[in-house]
Design a protein around this motif. Structure first.
Motif, PDB file in Angstrom:
ATOM      1  N   THR B 192       1.451 -10.180  -4.238  1.00 43.21           N
ATOM      2  CA  THR B 192       0.721 -10.177  -2.976  1.00 43.21           C
ATOM      3  C   THR B 192       0.556  -8.758  -2.437  1.00 43.21           C
ATOM      4  O   THR B 192      -0.543  -8.352  -2.035  1.00 43.21           O
ATOM      5  CB  THR B 192       1.481 -11.028  -1.929  1.00 43.21           C
ATOM      6  OG1 THR B 192       1.812 -12.275  -2.522  1.00 43.21           O
ATOM      7  CG2 THR B 192       0.638 -11.251  -0.698  1.00 43.21           C
ATOM      8  N   SER B 196      -3.064  -6.872  -2.210  1.00 47.50           N
ATOM      9  CA  SER B 196      -3.525  -6.471  -0.883  1.00 47.50           C
ATOM     10  C   SER B 196      -3.861  -4.986  -0.853  1.00 47.50           C
ATOM     11  O   SER B 196      -4.892  -4.569  -0.297  1.00 47.50           O
ATOM     12  CB  SER B 196      -2.449  -6.740   0.173  1.00 47.50           C
ATOM     13  OG  SER B 196      -1.952  -8.031   0.037  1.00 47.50           O
ATOM     14  N   ALA B 199      -7.112  -4.408  -2.586  1.00 47.45           N
ATOM     15  CA  ALA B 199      -8.242  -4.854  -1.771  1.00 47.45           C
ATOM     16  C   ALA B 199      -8.514  -3.843  -0.662  1.00 47.45           C
ATOM     17  O   ALA B 199      -9.675  -3.488  -0.390  1.00 47.45           O
ATOM     18  CB  ALA B 199      -7.939  -6.230  -1.188  1.00 47.45           C
ATOM     19  N   LEU B 200      -7.447  -3.341  -0.030  1.00 48.80           N
ATOM     20  CA  LEU B 200      -7.598  -2.327   1.016  1.00 48.80           C
ATOM     21  C   LEU B 200      -8.298  -1.089   0.469  1.00 48.80           C
ATOM     22  O   LEU B 200      -9.169  -0.510   1.122  1.00 48.80           O
ATOM     23  CB  LEU B 200      -6.230  -1.930   1.576  1.00 48.80           C
ATOM     24  CG  LEU B 200      -5.649  -2.839   2.656  1.00 48.80           C
ATOM     25  CD1 LEU B 200      -4.259  -2.343   3.054  1.00 48.80           C
ATOM     26  CD2 LEU B 200      -6.569  -2.851   3.884  1.00 48.80           C
TER      27      LEU B 200
END
Lengths: 398, 338
Positions: B192, B196, B199-200
């Motif tokens: 996770t 994340s 993606a950021l």
């Protein structure tokens, strides 16, 4: 006598040249015993005690008319034994005319690099800890010394005995199914093969076999595969620096709580970088062997004088280092008694058929390959974060 | 000019934007069915580490066409910073079972390690690579190898040559049983966090002014400079972000494996570099994809019983791609490289 029979014309010629080359030095008073071991970084924890043992024996010995000296060379690079450096160090020792014999090396891989060099010079070499059978036995051993007479002897028992000994140990503890991982190296794969053969012969089952070289740090997939086969024990063929501790840690993290067995490659005390230090709490329920006697005849005396000199308890191969130096000193004395001290007379005395040396390990002799006739394996288990001696088995009679 | 180029990229996107997720989902589903849940999770976790490190390689290559061989060692230093922060500063030895304390500790470890590594990355760029900005390409490449050795030797000098334990702050025994299968929360947490962060990064590159500056700089440095982009600042930010991601990878490595040594960067770096090439070096989405593919190949090799050849399989893949598809899976000349 066999060793002497092997000596051909070429060897005799070499002896003559050597005798001439050494003539000046042996006429003098100094005889040097080389010590060639990996003595820095991670390697120090296991090889340092062998160095101390050898130096202790030399410091206690006296030979009338001669001065004994030691010359210590460290072939560890980046904290691990380095075969290329080991070979270079052996060349240095060969080049020093006062050196009549060498104690070392520690690792089988380094021995493979040193034996051709020491053999060519006819320089006696005694390893306290090498266990790979191919260093001495059969065609591989003969090829390594290029058919020359035996100059390399060792006081550790070989892996064709050590591996089966660990298998018998696991079996005696009621283990019936084992998952095996090796580190793909000469020592690791060899001892794992020997373990597997004996375990199956005893009636156990090898439920799976995987390998991971020393660059692997992620063992989760291998451990998951092992867990899926539901073994009641696990064997690792390899050394701590290949990942022995990392495998153990991954096993416990994945919930595979079965006993862990290994050879002398994981029995490296509990200091920085050792198997126990790397695996941490996961090291509980681990078992290993050492290819040497644990219950030495005068253990208390030896431990006391070792501690008096170095301020610590002897390590796994301290007595073996001491014994190597003892054998070399006895061989030097035999050479003196025979008339003159040269590399060749020392070498020939050490490997003479039927010769038995009364060492700190007990009586030790050498077979036609230079392997010790004392075939004892000691077994250890982890208790409270340290290796504790459990049993020793004598295979000489079997 | 810059705006025009970016809009061309945008028009190209919808084509692959639809096809790629479908292919990835199909691939993941196939892997899941084939290797089973436990190995699937192992591969995703390993892939997360490779992908985070691979991003640093690919970002730097994208912007200054330098294969930053020191990047694996930046990751290695991060594992030691993690050890220092969680072991010495937070004084922890093992899992923290109180949830508020755990969250606080994890935030501190990630924040401190990522910040320190970002600064180290920027310092390396300023003193080792910037002076060579106009030099022949071989010069910074050799410098990068030198920096790699310097970092390894600093750690050997400061800490030592052994393998050390890193406190595993996230309890490794937290898991739920789904039927017969054990699902460790640590793996879920690691995946996770990594996804994340990736993606950021994508959002940052595609949606911010600085991200736009990074993209234009990688396309044409001189033209960007003429359009008012501060090149030195943009390159430094690239190093900050790339090294920060390596910092996050270092924290994850510590949490998941619980150990490190000064050589850990070499092999991981090599694998991450392979991942970057596989995805199309210079392409951030490709690097992330490549990281996961390498992990699935490695775990797949074990599942098939080829563990003895694990390393050979991965690097054969590198050779095959270099010969037959040197631009990688997603191609290195797409507009969204950083």
């Amino acid at each position: 006598m066999k060793v002497f029979n092997k000596k051909g014309f070429a060897a005799l010629a070499a002896v003559a040249i050597l005798a001439a080359a050494c003539g000046g030095s042996t006429g003098g008073k100094t005889l040097t015993i080389g010590i060639s071991l990996p003595l820095s970084g991670s390697a120090l924890a296991s090889a340092g005690p062998a160095q101390n043992g050898a130096e202790l024996a030399v410091s206690e010995a006296t030979i009338d008319g001669y001065t004994l000296a030691v010359k210590v060379l460290d072939h560890a690079v980046n904290g691990a034994h380095d075969p290329a450096q080991a070979a270079a160090d052996m060349t240095t020792l060969v080049g020093d005319e006062t050196v009549v014999a060498v104690v070392g090396p520690f690792n089988s891989g380094s021995a493979k690099a040193q034996i051709p060099v020491s053999s060519e010079a006819g320089l006696l070499q005694c390893s306290p800890s090498n266990t790979n059978p191919d260093l001495t036995k059969g065609d591989a051993g003969a090829a390594l010394r290029a058919g020359r007479p035996v100059n390399y002897i060792r006081v550790a028992t070989t892996d064709d005995i050590q591996g089966p000994a660990v298998a018998a140990y696991a079996f005696s503890q009621g283990k019936k199914s084992v998952f095996i991982v090796d580190d793909t190296e000469v020592y690791g794969k060899g001892i794992a093969d020997a373990f597997a053969a004996k375990f199956v012969e005893l009636g156990g089952t090898v439920v799976g076999r995987e390998a991971a070289d020393k660059t692997v740090t992620d063992f989760s997939a291998i451990v998951a595969k092992a867990a899926a086969t539901n073994p009641d024990s696990f064997f690792y063929g390899g050394v701590t620096s290949s990942g022995a501790g990392l495998v153990r840690k991954a096993m416990i993290q994945a919930g595979l709580n079965v006993p862990y067995y290994g050879g002398d490659g994981i029995q490296d005390g509990n200091g920085d970088g050792s198997y126990i230090a790397v695996a941490g709490d996961a090291s509980a329920d681990s078992y290993s062997s050492v290819a040497a006697i644990h219950d030495i005849p005068a253990a208390a005396d030896f431990a006391a004088k070792y501690k008096a000199k170095f301020g610590e308890d002897p390590g796994s191969y301290s007595a073996s280092g001491y014994a190597c130096a003892q054998i070399i000193i006895e061989a030097i004395k035999a050479a003196i008694a025979g008339g003159e001290v040269t590399r060749e007379t020392v070498r020939a005395a050490a490997v003479m058929a039927g010769a038995t040396y009364d060492t700190v390990l007990g009586p030790v002799g050498f077979d036609e390959n230079g392997d010790t006739t004392q075939k004892i394996i000691s077994l250890y288990k982890v208790e409270n974060g340290d290796w504790v001696f459990d049993a020793q088995i004598d295979y000489a009679a079997q | 000019m810059a705006a025009g180029t970016v809009s061309t990229v945008r028009t190209e996107k919808p084509r692959s934007a639809l096809a790629l997720p479908v292919i990835i989902l199909a691939f993941l589903a196939a892997m899941f069915v084939w290797m089973g849940f436990t190995q699937f999770l192992n591969a995703l976790t390993l892939g997360a580490v490779y992908a985070l490190v691979a991003l640093g390689y690919t970002m730097v290559y994208g912007i200054i066409e330098l294969i930053n061989f020191a990047h694996g060692d930046v990751f290695m230093v991060a594992t030691f910073v993690t050890m220092f922060v969680s072991g010495t500063i937070l004084n922890q030895k093992e899992g923290i079972y109180g949830i508020p304390q755990l969250i606080l500790s994890l935030v501190i470890v990630f924040a401190v390690t990522i910040s320190i590594m970002a600064i180290i990355g920027a310092v390396i760029e300023r003193f080792a690579y910037r002076p060579l900005r106009r030099a022949p390409k071989l010069a910074p490449l050799i410098t990068a190898i030198g920096v790699s050795f310097i970092l390894q030797n600093i750690i050997q000098y400061l800490v030592g040559p052994y393998t050390y334990n890193v406190p595993q702050l996230f309890p490794v025994d937290w898991a739920v049983m789904v039927g017969e299968t054990r699902v460790p929360f640590l793996n879920i947490f690691v995946i996770t966090v990594a996804v994340s962060l990736m993606a950021l990064l994508q959002l940052f590159i595609s949606r911010t002014r600085t991200g736009k500056a990074m993209r234009t700089t990688s396309m044409d440095r001189d033209a960007s400079s003429l359009m008012g982009v501060n090149i030195d600042r943009t390159i430094m930010i690239t190093f900050l972000i790339g090294s920060g991601l390596a910092g996050a990878a270092g924290v994850i490595h510590g949490l998941y494996y619980g150990n490190t040594n000064f050589q850990v960067g070499f092999q991981s770096g090599l694998k991450a570099f392979t991942a970057a090439v596989l995805g199309g070096i210079g392409n951030t989405a490709g690097a992330a994809l490549g990281g996961f593919i390498i992990a699935f190949v490695e775990v797949g090799a074990v599942v098939l019983g080829f563990s003895r050849w694990g390393g050979a399989v991965v690097f054969s893949l590198l050779v095959i791609f270099l010969v037959f598809r040197p631009t990688g899976l997603l191609g290195s000349h797409t507009g969204d490289r950083a």
